[in-house]
Structures are given as structure tokens and as C-alpha cells.
Design a protein around this motif. Sequence first.
Motif, mmCIF file in Angstrom:
data_model
loop_
_atom_site.group_PDB
_atom_site.id
_atom_site.type_symbol
_atom_site.label_atom_id
_atom_site.label_comp_id
_atom_site.label_asym_id
_atom_site.label_seq_id
_atom_site.Cartn_x
_atom_site.Cartn_y
_atom_site.Cartn_z
ATOM 1 N N VAL A 182 -2.302 -9.188 -10.095
ATOM 2 C CA VAL A 182 -3.018 -9.949 -9.068
ATOM 3 C C VAL A 182 -2.840 -9.320 -7.688
ATOM 4 O O VAL A 182 -3.795 -9.210 -6.916
ATOM 5 C CB VAL A 182 -2.542 -11.420 -9.044
ATOM 6 C CG1 VAL A 182 -3.159 -12.176 -7.860
ATOM 7 C CG2 VAL A 182 -2.902 -12.117 -10.348
ATOM 8 N N MET A 183 -1.624 -8.871 -7.382
ATOM 9 C CA MET A 183 -1.324 -8.424 -6.022
ATOM 10 C C MET A 183 -1.778 -6.994 -5.738
ATOM 11 O O MET A 183 -2.196 -6.691 -4.613
ATOM 12 C CB MET A 183 0.176 -8.562 -5.749
ATOM 13 C CG MET A 183 0.661 -10.007 -5.743
ATOM 14 S SD MET A 183 2.392 -10.197 -5.289
ATOM 15 C CE MET A 183 2.356 -9.744 -3.548
ATOM 16 N N THR A 184 -1.689 -6.109 -6.721
ATOM 17 C CA THR A 184 -2.033 -4.702 -6.464
ATOM 18 C C THR A 184 -2.974 -4.114 -7.512
ATOM 19 O O THR A 184 -3.535 -3.036 -7.286
ATOM 20 C CB THR A 184 -0.758 -3.827 -6.431
ATOM 21 O OG1 THR A 184 -0.140 -3.855 -7.726
ATOM 22 C CG2 THR A 184 0.227 -4.334 -5.391
ATOM 23 N N GLY A 185 -3.121 -4.773 -8.658
ATOM 24 C CA GLY A 185 -3.922 -4.208 -9.740
ATOM 25 C C GLY A 185 -3.329 -2.942 -10.316
ATOM 26 O O GLY A 185 -4.018 -2.158 -10.980
ATOM 27 N N GLY A 186 -2.022 -2.722 -10.052
ATOM 28 C CA GLY A 186 -1.360 -1.503 -10.522
ATOM 29 C C GLY A 186 -1.339 -0.401 -9.493
ATOM 30 O O GLY A 186 -0.720 0.644 -9.708
ATOM 31 N N GLY A 187 -1.995 -0.597 -8.360
ATOM 32 C CA GLY A 187 -2.059 0.417 -7.320
ATOM 33 C C GLY A 187 -0.871 0.353 -6.383
ATOM 34 O O GLY A 187 0.023 -0.475 -6.555
ATOM 35 N N PRO A 188 -0.857 1.212 -5.350
ATOM 36 C CA PRO A 188 -1.836 2.288 -5.106
ATOM 37 C C PRO A 188 -1.610 3.490 -6.025
ATOM 38 O O PRO A 188 -0.469 3.897 -6.236
ATOM 39 C CB PRO A 188 -1.556 2.670 -3.641
ATOM 40 C CG PRO A 188 -0.102 2.319 -3.441
ATOM 41 C CD PRO A 188 0.178 1.140 -4.315
ATOM 42 N N SER A 230 0.818 -1.227 0.000
ATOM 43 C CA SER A 230 0.000 0.000 0.000
ATOM 44 C C SER A 230 0.847 1.270 0.000
ATOM 45 O O SER A 230 0.312 2.362 -0.205
ATOM 46 C CB SER A 230 -0.941 0.007 1.209
ATOM 47 O OG SER A 230 -0.208 -0.090 2.418
ATOM 48 N N ASP A 231 2.133 1.142 0.229
ATOM 49 C CA ASP A 231 3.037 2.296 0.218
ATOM 50 C C ASP A 231 3.641 2.426 -1.183
ATOM 51 O O ASP A 231 4.364 1.538 -1.647
ATOM 52 C CB ASP A 231 4.137 2.104 1.261
ATOM 53 C CG ASP A 231 4.995 3.353 1.436
ATOM 54 O OD1 ASP A 231 5.005 4.204 0.528
ATOM 55 O OD2 ASP A 231 5.669 3.477 2.478
ATOM 56 N N SER A 232 3.362 3.538 -1.842
ATOM 57 C CA SER A 232 3.821 3.715 -3.227
ATOM 58 C C SER A 232 5.338 3.770 -3.344
ATOM 59 O O SER A 232 5.887 3.554 -4.428
ATOM 60 C CB SER A 232 3.215 4.993 -3.816
ATOM 61 O OG SER A 232 3.578 6.132 -3.037
ATOM 62 N N GLU A 233 6.023 4.045 -2.234
ATOM 63 C CA GLU A 233 7.483 4.140 -2.260
ATOM 64 C C GLU A 233 8.157 2.773 -2.308
ATOM 65 O O GLU A 233 9.269 2.641 -2.829
ATOM 66 C CB GLU A 233 7.984 4.927 -1.034
ATOM 67 C CG GLU A 233 7.525 6.371 -0.970
ATOM 68 C CD GLU A 233 8.102 7.211 -2.098
ATOM 69 O OE1 GLU A 233 9.251 6.944 -2.509
ATOM 70 O OE2 GLU A 233 7.400 8.125 -2.577
ATOM 71 N N ILE A 234 7.507 1.762 -1.728
ATOM 72 C CA ILE A 234 8.177 0.454 -1.616
ATOM 73 C C ILE A 234 7.442 -0.674 -2.325
ATOM 74 O O ILE A 234 7.950 -1.798 -2.402
ATOM 75 C CB ILE A 234 8.386 0.062 -0.138
ATOM 76 C CG1 ILE A 234 7.027 -0.144 0.550
ATOM 77 C CG2 ILE A 234 9.222 1.091 0.596
ATOM 78 C CD1 ILE A 234 7.142 -0.760 1.924
ATOM 79 N N VAL A 235 6.256 -0.404 -2.869
ATOM 80 C CA VAL A 235 5.438 -1.478 -3.443
ATOM 81 C C VAL A 235 6.166 -2.205 -4.581
ATOM 82 O O VAL A 235 6.124 -3.441 -4.674
ATOM 83 C CB VAL A 235 4.067 -0.938 -3.919
ATOM 84 C CG1 VAL A 235 4.223 0.128 -4.991
ATOM 85 C CG2 VAL A 235 3.187 -2.075 -4.410
ATOM 86 N N ASN A 236 6.887 -1.459 -5.427
ATOM 87 C CA ASN A 236 7.581 -2.101 -6.544
ATOM 88 C C ASN A 236 8.729 -2.991 -6.077
ATOM 89 O O ASN A 236 9.021 -4.006 -6.702
ATOM 90 C CB ASN A 236 8.094 -1.048 -7.532
ATOM 91 C CG ASN A 236 6.980 -0.454 -8.374
ATOM 92 O OD1 ASN A 236 6.203 -1.172 -8.998
ATOM 93 N ND2 ASN A 236 6.878 0.864 -8.382
ATOM 94 N N TYR A 237 9.359 -2.600 -4.974
ATOM 95 C CA TYR A 237 10.436 -3.434 -4.428
ATOM 96 C C TYR A 237 9.869 -4.724 -3.830
ATOM 97 O O TYR A 237 10.483 -5.793 -3.956
ATOM 98 C CB TYR A 237 11.223 -2.648 -3.371
ATOM 99 C CG TYR A 237 11.823 -1.370 -3.915
ATOM 100 C CD1 TYR A 237 12.908 -1.408 -4.795
ATOM 101 C CD2 TYR A 237 11.297 -0.132 -3.578
ATOM 102 C CE1 TYR A 237 13.455 -0.251 -5.315
ATOM 103 C CE2 TYR A 237 11.834 1.040 -4.094
ATOM 104 C CZ TYR A 237 12.911 0.973 -4.967
ATOM 105 O OH TYR A 237 13.440 2.131 -5.490
ATOM 106 N N SER A 238 8.695 -4.617 -3.214
ATOM 107 C CA SER A 238 8.032 -5.811 -2.689
ATOM 108 C C SER A 238 7.672 -6.774 -3.813
ATOM 109 O O SER A 238 7.906 -7.982 -3.724
ATOM 110 C CB SER A 238 6.769 -5.420 -1.912
ATOM 111 O OG SER A 238 7.061 -4.546 -0.850
#
Length: 293
Positions: A237-243, A154-162
Amino acid sequence: MFKKNDLKMQKNFVLVTFLFIPTILISLFMIYPLINLVVISFTSWDGLSPTKTFVGLTNFKKIIFDSPEVWVSLKNNGVYFVGHLIFIPIELFIAFLLDKRVRFSKMFKTITFLPYIINTVAVACMFMFLFSSQDGVLNSMLQFFHMDKIGWLSDSEIVNYSLTGVSLWKFSGIHIILFLAAFQSLPTDMIEASIIDGASTFKQFYHIVLPNIKPVIEIVLFLNIRGALQIFDIPYVMTGGGPNHASETFTVQTINTAFQYQNFGLACAMAIVLMIIIIIFSIIQKKLFNLKG
């Protein structure tokens, strides 16, 4: 003379017979869709209307000049690319260890390859539970040590790293197996000769192993480029491209453009742009390897 001609005709007949069905299948499922993709990319079409409006290069101009979100999505793809690129030396090292240098290597080979054969949607669902902000395993561990929860998805700063971490867990196994196969194909006499000459393990690896597995490294790099640019199922599947589109990759955006916004012309143009980017990166990679070779 006639027997030779008859034998030649039989060979040609068998050859044509065996090639006919594959040629038809390739034409039907690859060449025709590719031609159709190119044609639709020059039109404005909602996917349902019987007519398509020709718009020329408008879709391509929109992608390059009028769609900043496209460049944001490519930057998200870049996180996957860099993550996998950094992990390649680690994959090489693990493969080097598994090449009969650790006990129970066969068991570890199976464990290493297992994530790759698991369905990607199942992997995504598993990691969604792991990364959950409410009752996820990782946040439960952080709370156990009296630390604050982290919004892994849910944090836009780290979501891609996750998400890149999930991709690494899923796809690193196939790279390790490819490297392992390359190690096992090396002639043993070269390694034995280097040991007799007193070469250290590092020198063996750098001067003998790496130059001889260069084609496999090239394949892994190509898989890395293609996979990073085409990544779809894990973020979808995990974020739908969000947040707020923070984890939207180029392919996710292409699919949404086609099916959510019903702009198939623009989506087809995006698919062609993606193919061109992959081809360009592949050519650059080939040139760099030839320079070093």
C-alpha cells in the motif's frame, strides 16, 4: 450391556456430527487449495488458460538460481525480522510496567492494543501522510528546525526502515498483550518468596519471570518469523515495492508474479518456498529453545 452400547453409539454419533462440518471446511479451504498449490507449482500457467504445461522443477530452479531479485526481497524481509527481534526486549519491559506497576495501567493497555485492531490499510494510509516528502508531518518538523527533508519512502536506503517502523507500531501491541497475559499468569507466591529473600527487581525478572514465560516468548518469536516473511499489505500500500523494487518483500513479489506477470506456476512455487522457509526457521527456533531449556 445394550444400554452401554447405545450410549457409546450416541457419543460416537454426536462426535462425528460435530466434527463433520469442520472437517469438510478444512478439506475444502485448506487441504484442497494446498494440494492445488503444489500441483500448479510444477506447471507453467497464466491463470486463465484451460491447460497447464508441466515443467517439473523448473520454477524452483528459477527461484533459487536464476532470480537474484528473490534474494533481495528476502533481505528486505530480514529488515522487518531484525527490527521486531530487537524490539522484543522493549515489548517485554513495557508489559512488565503495565503489569500494575504504573498508574492508569488499564488505559495504557487499551492504547497499546489499539493499533493492532485498526485496519492495516488505514494504518498504511495514515503513515503515508506522516512520511510524505511534500507536506508530511515528519518533514514539516525537520523544516521547522531548519533541517533538510528526508525521503522516508522514496530513498531506497531508508525506505525499509520506515516501513519496519510502521510494522512495529501496528503489531507490537499484540506482543505486549501476550507478554502481559504471561506475567499475570505467574503464581504470586514465587514473586513474594523472592522479595522476602531480598531479590532485586532485575533478579526477579531474570530468574523467575523469564523462565516461566518461555512458551510465550517462543510464540512471539514464531509470530515474528512468520509475520516478517509474510509481510505484504504495509509495503504494497505504501510503496508498491518501490522505489525501484527497494522495498519489495517476498510476498509482494509473489503477488506481482501471479497477477502482474501472469506466471501463476512460478508464484505457487514461491509460496511453497516461503512455507518451507517458515517451517525451517520454526524448527531451528524449537531446537534452540530446547537446548537452552
